[in-house]
Design an enzyme around this catalytic site. Structure first.
Site, mmCIF file in Angstrom:
data_model
loop_
_atom_site.group_PDB
_atom_site.id
_atom_site.type_symbol
_atom_site.label_atom_id
_atom_site.label_comp_id
_atom_site.label_asym_id
_atom_site.label_seq_id
_atom_site.Cartn_x
_atom_site.Cartn_y
_atom_site.Cartn_z
ATOM 1 C CG ASP A 9 -1.800 1.162 1.348
ATOM 2 O OD1 ASP A 9 -2.392 1.562 0.321
ATOM 3 O OD2 ASP A 9 -1.923 1.719 2.454
ATOM 4 C CG ASP A 11 -1.720 7.630 1.007
ATOM 5 O OD1 ASP A 11 -0.895 8.556 0.997
ATOM 6 O OD2 ASP A 11 -2.561 7.454 0.112
ATOM 7 C CB SER A 110 -7.589 3.299 -1.875
ATOM 8 O OG SER A 110 -7.980 1.994 -1.524
ATOM 9 C CE LYS A 143 -5.476 -1.111 -1.463
ATOM 10 N NZ LYS A 143 -4.301 -0.518 -0.775
ATOM 11 C CG ASP A 168 -1.737 1.911 6.610
ATOM 12 O OD1 ASP A 168 -2.183 1.642 5.467
ATOM 13 O OD2 ASP A 168 -1.756 3.055 7.085
#
Length: 227
Positions: A9, A11, A110, A143, A168
């Site tokens: 991922d 961020d 995302s 997601k 996360d």
């Protein structure tokens, strides 16, 4: 276990942007008459696409206020990205360890490509990852659907069961599990370890732990801040 591909991922895993953005968003919502704590913003929005988040805001605030919030939050977040954004501590050492071990990696977020060009560019990571970055904009669903992770695996030519995801957020963990990948949940960010574990992640708390979990040894800079 050694994986054939690691999918990160963005961020909160590569760049420490979630802390900045959720603090800004909680403050703005409160100023606009809809009090939210940072934890409430995390639970409601983290790991979602911009379109999904805007839909939630529109239902909550109404279209005019949602548009105002989006404009103000985007402007403040951009300023924060340009001035104080850093890589997640230790993550550059993880990428170094994967390179040393010959394990390929990609990004599946995302967030939009435009956002990632900004955040990864501000932290010096974009040039390293260019050509291996995938967004929910590239697929039909964001997601917690698995589409963006499956897209990343297909781009590298690997079966999902041979891949690992590093996430996360609860929504990201759910997406990785739905993709049939092993998911390692980073509890050093904003989402708590129990929530990540309940969603199906193998929880770790420091990037220094991650190379060994991915079968890539300790890496060159274990525990480093890594820019």
């Amino acid at each position: 276990m050694r994986y054939s591909l690691v999918v990160f991922d963005c961020d909160g895993v590569l760049v420490d942007s979630e802390r900045l953005c959720t603090a800004i968003e909680a403050r703005l919502l409160t100023e606009m008459g809809f009090p939210h704590t940072q934890d409430e913003v995390v639970a409601k929005f983290m790991g979602r696409t911009d379109a999904d988040a805007l839909g939630i805001l529109t239902r909550m605030l109404g279209a005019p206020l949602a548009a105002e919030f989006d404009e103000r939050a985007s402007a403040e977040s951009l300023l924060a990205f340009e001035t104080v954004l850093e890589p997640v501590p230790g993550v550059v050492g993880v990428l170094d360890a994967l390179d040393d071990a010959g394990v390929p990696y990609r990004v599946a977020s995302s967030g939009s490509h435009r956002r990632m060009r900004t955040t990864l560019g501000a932290t010096g990571l974009y040039a390293r990852l260019e050509g291996r970055i995938h967004s929910a904009d590239d697929v039909g669903r964001g997601k917690p659907w698995p589409d963006v992770f499956l897209h990343a695996a297909a781009a590298e030519g690997h079966a999902p069961g041979d891949c690992a995801v590093v996430e996360d957020s609860v929504n990201g963990v759910l997406a990785g599990v739905a993709a049939g990948m092993d998911v390692h949940g980073f509890a050093g960010g904003l989402a708590g370890g129990p929530a990540l574990a309940a969603a199906g992640a193998r929880v770790f708390r420091s990037m220094a732990e991650l190379p060994a979990l991915l079968g890539a040894g300790r890496g060159r800079k274990p525990g480093g801040t890594g820019a």
